[in-house]
Design an enzyme around this catalytic site. Sequence first.
Site, PDB file in Angstrom:
ATOM      1  N   GLY A   2     115.260 -25.118  50.846  1.00  9.05           N
ATOM      2  CA  GLY A   2     115.904 -25.374  52.128  1.00  9.05           C
ATOM      3  C   GLY A   2     115.103 -26.386  52.914  1.00  9.05           C
TER       4      GLY A   2
ATOM      5  N   PHE B 150     111.494 -30.039  54.218  1.00  7.42           N
ATOM      6  CA  PHE B 150     111.315 -30.716  55.493  1.00  7.42           C
ATOM      7  C   PHE B 150     110.991 -32.178  55.182  1.00  7.42           C
ATOM      8  CE2 PHE B 150     108.945 -31.834  59.361  1.00  7.42           C
ATOM      9  CZ  PHE B 150     109.881 -31.423  60.312  1.00  7.42           C
TER      10      PHE B 150
ATOM     11  N   ILE C 169     111.556 -22.737  51.662  1.00 15.84           N
ATOM     12  CA  ILE C 169     112.183 -23.541  52.704  1.00 15.84           C
ATOM     13  C   ILE C 169     111.157 -24.318  53.517  1.00 15.84           C
ATOM     14  CG2 ILE C 169     112.237 -21.540  54.270  1.00 15.84           C
ATOM     15  CD1 ILE C 169     114.885 -22.700  55.429  1.00 15.84           C
ATOM     16  N   CYS C 170     111.571 -25.450  54.026  1.00 14.48           N
ATOM     17  CA  CYS C 170     110.819 -26.305  54.952  1.00 14.48           C
ATOM     18  C   CYS C 170     109.643 -26.963  54.240  1.00 14.48           C
ATOM     19  CB  CYS C 170     110.399 -25.509  56.181  1.00 14.48           C
ATOM     20  SG  CYS C 170     109.769 -26.538  57.536  1.00 14.48           S
ATOM     21  N   ALA C 171     108.420 -26.575  54.574  1.00 12.04           N
ATOM     22  CA  ALA C 171     107.240 -27.119  53.901  1.00 12.04           C
ATOM     23  C   ALA C 171     106.977 -26.405  52.576  1.00 12.04           C
ATOM     24  CB  ALA C 171     106.019 -27.008  54.802  1.00 12.04           C
TER      25      ALA C 171
END
Length: 187
Positions: free
Chosen positions: A149, A123, A102-104
Amino acid sequence: MSRAFIFFATGYEEIEALAVVDILRRAGVETLMVSVTGEQTVTSSHRVTVEMDTVLEEVDFDTADVLVLPGGMPGTKNLEACQPLMEQVDRFVAEGRIVAAICAAPSILGHRGHLQGRNACSFPDFEGHLTGAQVLRQPAVTDGNLITGRGMGAAVPFGLAILEKLQGKDAAAQMADKIVYQAGQGR
């Protein structure tokens, strides 16, 4: 019973990591918080220190159903620099086992060539690192054995996507209802 390993490196994003721990544990998934630092506690990007269940050197990867990589900076870079973990991520992807980031952290999957021809999200600042992927701007994306994510605000749908992969759509829907996710859309 399913088993999830969530990896913590110095500088992790606490909501992305702990929301997933919470959702999976509520659903009865054996969920281990694993330090990649060799220390029993790991400090987040916002200086929140959490006690781990174990350290990387003590886990038996053959007992895991899913590997989870939270984002955060420099947490993502620290996860990617952990060669023993990266070897296991590569093995899980090659074997068709579940890897979630998720994210980075989806950038790690992109850098390692695992997103070629796949749908994925991250992200926004890291979308350029999703090499070979069809980038979707959804909270969470499942494509085969990979779950990605977008960021902290997507931690709950990301956790629910992991739960759906492990226990099915009904279990994820029941959990969403139980935690009052998207209140007002159901009862």
